[in-house]
Write a protein that holds these residues in place. Sequence first.
Motif, PDB file in Angstrom:
ATOM      1  N   MET A   1      -7.417   3.363  -8.738  1.00  0.00           N
ATOM      2  CA  MET A   1      -5.887   2.390  -9.209  1.00  0.00           C
ATOM      3  C   MET A   1      -5.352   2.630 -10.796  1.00  0.00           C
ATOM      4  O   MET A   1      -4.202   2.009 -11.008  1.00  0.00           O
ATOM      5  N   VAL A   2      -6.689   2.840 -11.723  1.00  0.00           N
ATOM      6  CA  VAL A   2      -6.398   2.003 -12.788  1.00  0.00           C
ATOM      7  C   VAL A   2      -5.601   3.837 -13.728  1.00  0.00           C
ATOM      8  O   VAL A   2      -5.067   3.499 -14.070  1.00  0.00           O
TER       9      VAL A   2
ATOM     10  N   LEU B   1      -9.004  -5.414  -5.153  1.00  0.00           N
ATOM     11  CA  LEU B   1      -9.580  -4.400  -4.385  1.00  0.00           C
ATOM     12  C   LEU B   1     -10.923  -4.875  -5.843  1.00  0.00           C
ATOM     13  O   LEU B   1     -11.090  -5.185  -6.596  1.00  0.00           O
TER      14      LEU B   1
ATOM     15  N   ALA C   1       1.298  -1.783  -7.085  1.00  0.00           N
ATOM     16  CA  ALA C   1       0.172  -0.682  -7.536  1.00  0.00           C
ATOM     17  C   ALA C   1      -0.296  -2.569  -7.749  1.00  0.00           C
ATOM     18  O   ALA C   1      -1.501  -2.576  -7.705  1.00  0.00           O
ATOM     19  N   ALA C   2       0.021  -3.115  -8.793  1.00  0.00           N
ATOM     20  CA  ALA C   2      -0.789  -4.601  -9.352  1.00  0.00           C
ATOM     21  C   ALA C   2      -0.964  -5.254  -8.212  1.00  0.00           C
ATOM     22  O   ALA C   2      -2.378  -6.018  -7.909  1.00  0.00           O
TER      23      ALA C   2
ATOM     24  N   THR D   1      -6.812  11.870  -9.914  1.00  0.00           N
ATOM     25  CA  THR D   1      -6.699  10.441  -8.883  1.00  0.00           C
ATOM     26  C   THR D   1      -5.974  10.782  -7.538  1.00  0.00           C
ATOM     27  O   THR D   1      -6.532   9.981  -7.096  1.00  0.00           O
TER      28      THR D   1
ATOM     29  N   LYS E   1      -1.360  -4.341  -5.541  1.00  0.00           N
ATOM     30  CA  LYS E   1      -2.724  -3.727  -4.639  1.00  0.00           C
ATOM     31  C   LYS E   1      -3.809  -4.168  -4.879  1.00  0.00           C
ATOM     32  O   LYS E   1      -5.084  -3.886  -4.234  1.00  0.00           O
ATOM     33  N   ILE E   2      -3.792  -3.444  -6.513  1.00  0.00           N
ATOM     34  CA  ILE E   2      -4.993  -3.441  -6.980  1.00  0.00           C
ATOM     35  C   ILE E   2      -6.219  -4.858  -7.203  1.00  0.00           C
ATOM     36  O   ILE E   2      -7.120  -5.275  -7.264  1.00  0.00           O
TER      37      ILE E   2
ATOM     38  N   GLU F   1     -12.505   3.182  -5.597  1.00  0.00           N
ATOM     39  CA  GLU F   1     -10.933   2.827  -5.924  1.00  0.00           C
ATOM     40  C   GLU F   1      -9.731   1.708  -6.462  1.00  0.00           C
ATOM     41  O   GLU F   1      -9.145   2.560  -6.911  1.00  0.00           O
ATOM     42  N   PHE F   2     -10.454   1.704  -7.118  1.00  0.00           N
ATOM     43  CA  PHE F   2     -10.479   0.234  -8.000  1.00  0.00           C
ATOM     44  C   PHE F   2     -10.116   1.259  -9.385  1.00  0.00           C
ATOM     45  O   PHE F   2      -8.938   1.143  -9.840  1.00  0.00           O
TER      46      PHE F   2
ATOM     47  N   LEU G   1      -2.456   3.932 -12.976  1.00  0.00           N
ATOM     48  CA  LEU G   1      -1.414   2.708 -13.265  1.00  0.00           C
ATOM     49  C   LEU G   1      -1.388   3.504 -14.888  1.00  0.00           C
ATOM     50  O   LEU G   1      -0.530   3.466 -15.201  1.00  0.00           O
TER      51      LEU G   1
ATOM     52  N   ARG H   1       0.904  -1.114   0.009  1.00  0.00           N
ATOM     53  CA  ARG H   1       0.187   0.132  -0.008  1.00  0.00           C
ATOM     54  C   ARG H   1       0.905   1.195  -0.441  1.00  0.00           C
ATOM     55  O   ARG H   1       0.652   2.244  -0.858  1.00  0.00           O
TER      56      ARG H   1
END
Length: 356
Positions: A315-316, A305, A298-299, A156, A301-302, A311-312, A319, A87
């Motif tokens: 994160m997209v 979700l 990041a991947a 973001t 963490k995603i 939140e998803f 990325l 995180r």
Amino acid sequence: MRTWARHKRATLAGACVVSLLRTLRCCGFCRLPPMAGNGPPPSLFTRIARATHDVYCGFALAVTSTYLVQELIYAYLERGDMDTLARVMFLLLCHVTSIAKQIIFMVRASRIAKLVQDFDDMAYNPKETTRKNLLIKRAQGASRLGTAYAGTAALTCALWTIFPFLARLGGTRVNFALWIPFTYYSWPEFFIVLLYTHYVTSLVGIANTTMDAFIATILGQCKTQLTILKMDFESLAERANERARETGEQVSAAAAALLVRCIKHHHKICDTSREVQAIFGGAVLLQFGIGGWILCMAAYKIVGLSVASLEFVSMVMFLMCILTELFLYCYYGNEVAVEIIKSSYTFYAMLRQTQR
């Protein structure tokens, strides 16, 4: 053309980086250009304004560095929990690359100012309409790139600020991914930490994406100049005949003069590209070295979700920013390489035609 030449000191070639530099200086990530040594002495207001901006740049570096240290402490304290570590790590690594570029923009501000100033050279600003249109197109593209890229980063960061606020409203205990030397269970302390994280992440997000857009735009300008050079090679015979009719000189002499101008233009483009490499090469290398690690964190963490959550979505978007960051250097660097090959083929074809 009137839009991109509006700035009193910007030529068509130099206009491509004006808005990007303005954003970086508003964020405190790039110092003001040095005063001309042969000009009149600056006024008291100018000296105070420049000194204030230097202090602001130091403050921006201090804030981002402090935030990074807080993230490092938090990562060390949570090193046994992989979910919590992931995180913080993807943002921590992103801040490392941002600070590296921030330091370069501050330490090498005079070289960057000279690099931008060279775009005002006559060799980079031809008078022909077709060449001017290429420069205008480059400036417009740079402005759109900077706005869209920094806007995505700002959105973001705004979403990352909304999430903890909504969670706190719902009665959930919120833990920020950085070390805070005091508890923030009550609303006043929570708001202080929330505003602090929003300010720093937004500052880094907007400035970091703008720095990438700035470097990519310089490479893009080199590509545009190579395209103009290729057009000059292709039209050398026609322009030599036209110049001979206007000046009365021999066609061969006119062609030789235009060829010398093209060679000087080529040397100037090479000087610009070498200077970009000398100034930003280390930071870009660090960017690619850490970029893969950022994507992995990041991947990680995603995947935990919900696809339907905001939140998803955030994160997209994050990325997308990181992938764009890496893509920009590859794309514009490849554009320069391809245009160099095209210009070389055009030059050799012109020589063969002349020999016949």
